[in-house]
Design an enzyme around this catalytic site. Structure first.
Site, PDB file in Angstrom:
ATOM      1  N   LYS A  84       0.704  -1.373   0.137  1.00 52.58           N
ATOM      2  CA  LYS A  84      -0.063   0.018  -0.089  1.00 52.58           C
ATOM      3  C   LYS A  84       0.838   1.315   0.117  1.00 52.58           C
ATOM      4  CE  LYS A  84      -2.568   1.460   3.776  1.00 52.58           C
ATOM      5  NZ  LYS A  84      -2.030   2.884   3.759  1.00 52.58           N
ATOM      6  N   ASP A 118      -3.513   4.216  -1.878  1.00 51.74           N
ATOM      7  CA  ASP A 118      -4.221   4.785  -0.766  1.00 51.74           C
ATOM      8  C   ASP A 118      -4.213   6.075  -0.825  1.00 51.74           C
ATOM      9  OD1 ASP A 118      -5.922   5.008   1.459  1.00 51.74           O
ATOM     10  OD2 ASP A 118      -4.340   4.291   2.866  1.00 51.74           O
ATOM     11  N   LYS A 148      -7.119   8.088  -1.298  1.00 56.49           N
ATOM     12  CA  LYS A 148      -8.539   8.402  -0.844  1.00 56.49           C
ATOM     13  C   LYS A 148      -8.990   9.821  -1.444  1.00 56.49           C
ATOM     14  CE  LYS A 148      -7.814   6.923   3.885  1.00 56.49           C
ATOM     15  NZ  LYS A 148      -6.269   6.422   3.802  1.00 56.49           N
ATOM     16  N   ASP A 201     -13.290  14.713  -4.416  1.00 58.92           N
ATOM     17  CA  ASP A 201     -13.318  16.029  -5.182  1.00 58.92           C
ATOM     18  C   ASP A 201     -14.525  16.007  -6.221  1.00 58.92           C
ATOM     19  OD1 ASP A 201     -12.441  18.253  -6.576  1.00 58.92           O
ATOM     20  OD2 ASP A 201     -10.241  17.819  -6.198  1.00 58.92           O
ATOM     21  N   THR A 256     -11.715   5.452  10.803  1.00 61.72           N
ATOM     22  CA  THR A 256     -11.830   4.814  12.302  1.00 61.72           C
ATOM     23  C   THR A 256     -11.516   5.738  13.211  1.00 61.72           C
ATOM     24  OG1 THR A 256      -9.683   4.044  11.550  1.00 61.72           O
ATOM     25  CG2 THR A 256     -11.565   2.319  11.577  1.00 61.72           C
ATOM     26  N   ARG A 274       3.306  -1.347  10.389  1.00 65.60           N
ATOM     27  CA  ARG A 274       4.453  -1.258  11.178  1.00 65.60           C
ATOM     28  C   ARG A 274       4.581  -2.814  11.868  1.00 65.60           C
ATOM     29  NH1 ARG A 274       1.916   3.548  14.320  1.00 65.60           N
ATOM     30  NH2 ARG A 274       0.082   2.514  13.174  1.00 65.60           N
TER      31      ARG A 274
HETATM   32  O1  C5P Z   1       1.261   0.426  10.684  1.00 68.08           O
HETATM   33  P1  C5P Z   1      -0.150   0.120  10.640  1.00 68.08           P
HETATM   34  O2  C5P Z   1      -0.501  -1.559  10.497  1.00 68.08           O
HETATM   35  O3  C5P Z   1      -0.887   0.791  11.709  1.00 68.08           O
HETATM   36  O4  C5P Z   1      -0.631   0.529   9.312  1.00 68.08           O
HETATM   37  C1  C5P Z   1      -2.247   0.618   8.818  1.00 68.08           C
HETATM   38  C2  C5P Z   1      -2.300   1.236   7.685  1.00 68.08           C
HETATM   39  O5  C5P Z   1      -3.475   1.446   7.339  1.00 68.08           O
HETATM   40  C3  C5P Z   1      -1.781   2.715   7.567  1.00 68.08           C
HETATM   41  O6  C5P Z   1      -1.146   3.163   6.340  1.00 68.08           O
HETATM   42  C4  C5P Z   1      -3.058   3.599   7.939  1.00 68.08           C
HETATM   43  O7  C5P Z   1      -2.769   4.745   7.342  1.00 68.08           O
HETATM   44  C5  C5P Z   1      -4.011   2.927   7.070  1.00 68.08           C
HETATM   45  N1  C5P Z   1      -5.376   2.737   7.531  1.00 68.08           N
HETATM   46  C6  C5P Z   1      -5.665   2.686   9.001  1.00 68.08           C
HETATM   47  N2  C5P Z   1      -7.034   2.833   9.442  1.00 68.08           N
HETATM   48  C7  C5P Z   1      -7.865   3.304   8.374  1.00 68.08           C
HETATM   49  C8  C5P Z   1      -7.806   3.392   6.986  1.00 68.08           C
HETATM   50  C9  C5P Z   1      -6.521   3.544   6.572  1.00 68.08           C
HETATM   51  O8  C5P Z   1      -5.013   2.103   9.725  1.00 68.08           O
HETATM   52  N3  C5P Z   1      -9.013   3.462   8.730  1.00 68.08           N
END
Ligand code: C5P
Length: 243
Positions: A41, A68, A70, A73, A132, A222
């Site tokens: 992503k 990603d 989003k 517009d 979220t 992460r």
């Molecule tokens: O590092 P981690 O596993 O928390 O990364 C989750 C990824 O998913 C990040 O790129 C974050 O921006 C994305 N994301 C999220 N929650 C959402 C939408 C996207 O954590 N509701």
């Protein structure tokens, strides 16, 4: 519905979030995960830092990209962005459902038409429903949305489906309700996935890979990218998905 039938293997369902600030770091992660993870992503941080070169770097290494960004517009602008996403060769991109039916239709139309014109595969187009980071109170007081978070998510999923979108990005806690309402062909993409016993970081609504199994795609950042051995961390998550 372009969700490929072969997208059943854990390695096809795992999407690693490349939330880094340089091409070198992104490329190093893709290289480290070679043979383990093949979908990545690219979000606003990496894309703002290095642009389409990030997508090219992943694709050059045999990986596939969920863009990603989003989009949100006027329909004409989003249609143009959808065309460019097809030209970049991404397998998935997303738009904000709150941009409305006409905007989502334009995204779906742009993706379909560009893929025909350019003879490239049509990417999956996903809706971002309710971020979220929103809870019911913020939804009510800031956006003046009176329904529950889940009610609003399901409403926006319905609108997205009517507009021709393929699925949505959902919190692990929404998977079951969305699946019930939207059926088996609707693609559900879930971030906030944490292997049992790992750091939650800043995610508050999390689930283990096993608990998020009802989703089609799991986005993990992460726990893999910050691990001392990203390939080992990814392999452990794939193993949990298999279980
Ligand atoms: O590092 P981690 O596993 O928390 O990364 C989750 C990824 O998913 C990040 O790129 C974050 O921006 C994305 N994301 C999220 N929650 C959402 C939408 C996207 O954590 N509701």
């Amino acid at each position: 519905m372009p969700r490929a039938p072969e997208d059943r293997l854990p390695a096809d369902r795992l999407i690693v979030a490349l939330d880094v600030d340089s091409l070198d770091r992104a490329a190093a992660l893709v290289d480290a995960l070679h043979g383990t993870a093949r979908r990545f992503k690219i979000g606003s941080q990496l894309f703002t830092a290095v642009g389409p070169a990030a997508v090219e770097a992943v694709r050059k290494r045999g990986g596939e990209v969920f863009l990603d960004l989003k989009f949100h517009d006027i329909p004409n602008t989003v249609e143009g962005a959808a065309r460019e996403a097809v030209r970049l060769g991404v397998f998935m991109f997303n738009v904000h459902a709150s941009g409305g039916r006409a905007m989502m239709r334009a995204a779906a139309h742009g993706a379909r038409e560009a893929s025909q014109t350019l003879s490239l595969p049509r990417p999956l187009v996903l809706a971002v429903t309710v971020l979220t980071s929103f809870d019911r109170q913020a939804l009510a007081s800031e956006l003046r949305v009176a329904s529950s978070v889940e009610g609003h998510v399901l409403h926006l999923c319905g609108l997205a489906q009517e507009a021709g979108l393929d699925g949505n990005v959902a919190s692990p806690h929404e998977i079951a309700a969305i699946r019930r309402a939207m059926g088996p062909r609707w693609a559900i993409v879930t971030p906030g996935v944490r292997p049992a016993g790992s750091e939650t970081n800043d995610q508050s609504r999390i689930a283990t890979p096993r608990a998020a199994a009802g989703a089609d795609y799991l986005v993990v950042g992460r726990p893999i990218t910050a691990a001392a051995d990203p390939a080992k961390a990814a392999a452990a998550i794939l193993e949990e998905m298999r279980a």
